[in-house]
Design a protein around this motif. Structure first.
Motif: not given
Lengths: 417, 128
Positions: A275-300
């Protein structure tokens, strides 16, 4: 499932929406809370007999509001309450009520309910305590045990927080877009505090603390359902879920912290990771990076690695650089140094840490990480010094034990060589 | 006739199950499935990741738009489905009842018109 358990689940699920609407109506936290409690009491009496209402939140709002109004009327005029059957026969009213509650309205209600808990004047611990009391409906003893403080002290803490909130006068008109975005950001930060209170496990009952993580995730899911296209909200939920997926592997049988690279990855919870990986994929599609997304991408990236040696440290280093730009902080550079040690060696990592020494001199992890690098670089004396410093800054027996393990290894190493 | 059994449940409830509760539900369902497997009438069983991971593609005017979230915001969500080969609706209903015994899940039974088996070996799946 037995009836009472079903009812309890329904009441918990409906709570944010019902409390949010009652708060908008009464504009007073205590009165909203009393109204909600009264509605819950009546639900426990009526639902087992009449069956669950189609929309529990609408039922609770309607009954809670009327019950509170009855109290007001009775207090002021000393008139009799309406007959009980008027309240219990709600089927038609409920349908009507549900139709009147349009989605946008309750979205702002829930956001406001959470937002009043994160007033900037409130210290972090008060924000978390207030949210657990108001939004989650935990009892004062439950919250007190999570924080390892006495019930009386916790009661006072919450009362003080409520007073501040009342004084802050949060506007009750529907927020405009900018205001809504600001509230959403504050609420997300507050929910991350709740999560970290559970995750950091620096003290307190571990079972209670794990339930704080679950609660934070539950509310985060709710927030994402209300704001489904916000990449930072997806990012934070992903971050929480990916971290929580590792819970079972983070401590050994003796309660000592286990480092990421030493964790038994078969204990990581696969459904949460998916679920977490799917959410990261969804978030990154928006091309509006933010601190939570980057931290999630690291965790991913950690979650994707089947073995520690499969970890894409190069990419993690780049993500930490992005995070440094978005949110400059020496702690982020400290985290990046771990990736640098993997990709460019410990000397490069130590160079990266050098300028941080002054700002992080009182930070346990700085000395722990630096000690590990020095030890790997073969500078045993410097390593020992760093570890000693870390031990003196440890806040829990587990932290101290972890450093002692490093020191033991160091002694073995020096004895061998 | 091939039938799909679509499972609907409140995902907040399902995601809050403990590992033991979840395992118990799956184990019970697998026991029921086994009867159909033995008769060679059990098709794929699918469990979906929660709707937080859902993306919806719709047409708006002449444009394809990608939306975050599930097709519809409902109190109960589509969480998975089964495929079975049954001779009659009564038989599917009987199977569904045994499958959901003791659970508050809702099953929607839908006859299948086209089924292309695909090429997946099944090894791609994660058991739980």
């Amino acid at each position: 499932m037995t009836d009472p358990a079903w009812i309890e689940a329904a009441l918990t699920g409906a709570r944010p929406q019902a409390m949010g609407a009652l708060l908008r109506y009464f504009r007073d936290l205590d009165r909203a809370q009393e109204a909600f409690q009264e509605a819950c009491l009546r639900a426990m009496k009526h639902w087992p007999v009449k069956g669950p209402p189609r929309d529990p939140a609408a039922w609770l709002i309607f009954v809670g509001r009327n019950a509170a109004l009855d109290h007001v009327r009775r207090d002021s005029r000393n008139t009799a309450l309406p007959p009980e059957d008027k309240i219990s026969d709600l089927d038609d009213v409920e349908t009507d009520m549900a139709e009147r509650l349009d989605d946008a309205h309750y979205r702002d209600d829930i956001l406001r309910l959470m937002f009043v808990c994160c007033h900037p004047d409130l210290p972090a611990t008060q924000q978390v305590a207030l949210a657990l009391r108001i939004v989650s409906g935990l009892t004062v003893p439950e919250i007190a045990s999570a924080f390892l403080v006495g019930e009386k002290a916790m009661e006072q803490r919450i009362t003080r927080a409520k007073r501040r909130v009342a004084e802050a006068n949060v506007p009750f008109a529907a927020p405009d877009a900018a205001e809504r975005a600001e509230r959403l950001g504050a609420v997300a930060a507050m929910l991350y505090l709740v999560f970290n209170e559970g995750y950091s496990a620096s003290s307190g009952d571990s079972v209670v603390r794990a339930s704080l993580c679950d609660e934070a995730i539950r509310l985060m899911r709710l927030l994402l359902r209300l704001f489904p296209a916000e990449p930072e909200i997806m990012g934070l939920l992903a971050l929480m879920i990916l971290q929580h997926a590792r819970t079972a592997a983070r401590m050994d049988a003796d309660g000592n912290a286990v480092l990421l690279e030493d964790q038994d990855r078969s204990l990581w919870k696969r459904p949460l990771i998916d679920e977490g990986l799917a959410l990261v994929d969804k978030a990154l599609r928006h091309r509006r990076p933010g601190p939570y997304q980057v931290q999630a991408a690291i965790a991913a990236l950690h979650a994707r690695a089947a073995r520690p040696e499969d970890t894409d440290w190069q990419e993690i280093d780049l993500l930490y650089q992005t995070l440094e730009r978005l949110q400059p902080s020496p702690v982020i550079t400290l985290n990046r140094s771990v990736a640098v040690a993997k990709t460019r060696g410990v000397e490069a990592a130590l160079d990266l840490l050098a300028p941080l020494a002054e700002r992080l001199s009182g930070y346990f992890y700085f000395h722990g990480v630096r000690g590990a690098f020095l030890s790997e670089a073969g500078r045993s004396e410097d390593a020992r010094e760093a570890f000693d410093r870390a031990i003196s800054l440890a806040r829990t027996p587990a932290e101290a034990a972890h450093i002692r393990m490093h020191l033991d290894k160091l002694s073995e190493k020096t004895r061998v060589s | 006739m091939l039938y799909a059994l679509l499972c609907y449940h409140d995902e907040d409830v399902v995601t809050s199950w403990s590992k033991a509760e979840d395992d118990a539900v799956l184990a019970k369902r697998r026991r029921v499935q086994q009867g159909m497997i033995d008769q060679g009438r059990m098709g794929p069983a699918v469990r979906l990741v929660p709707t937080s991971a859902a993306t919806t593609i719709r047409v708006s005017g002449n444009e394809q738009i990608v939306l975050d979230g599930p097709f519809a915001e409902t109190k109960e969500q589509l969480l998975g489905f089964y495929m079975v080969d049954c001779d009659s609706l009564d038989e599917v209903i009987e199977f569904a009842k045994r499958l959901k015994e003791g659970e508050s899940v809702t099953f929607e039974i839908r006859p299948i018109r086209i089924f292309e088996k695909g090429v997946l070996s099944g090894k791609e799946t994660l058991a739980s």
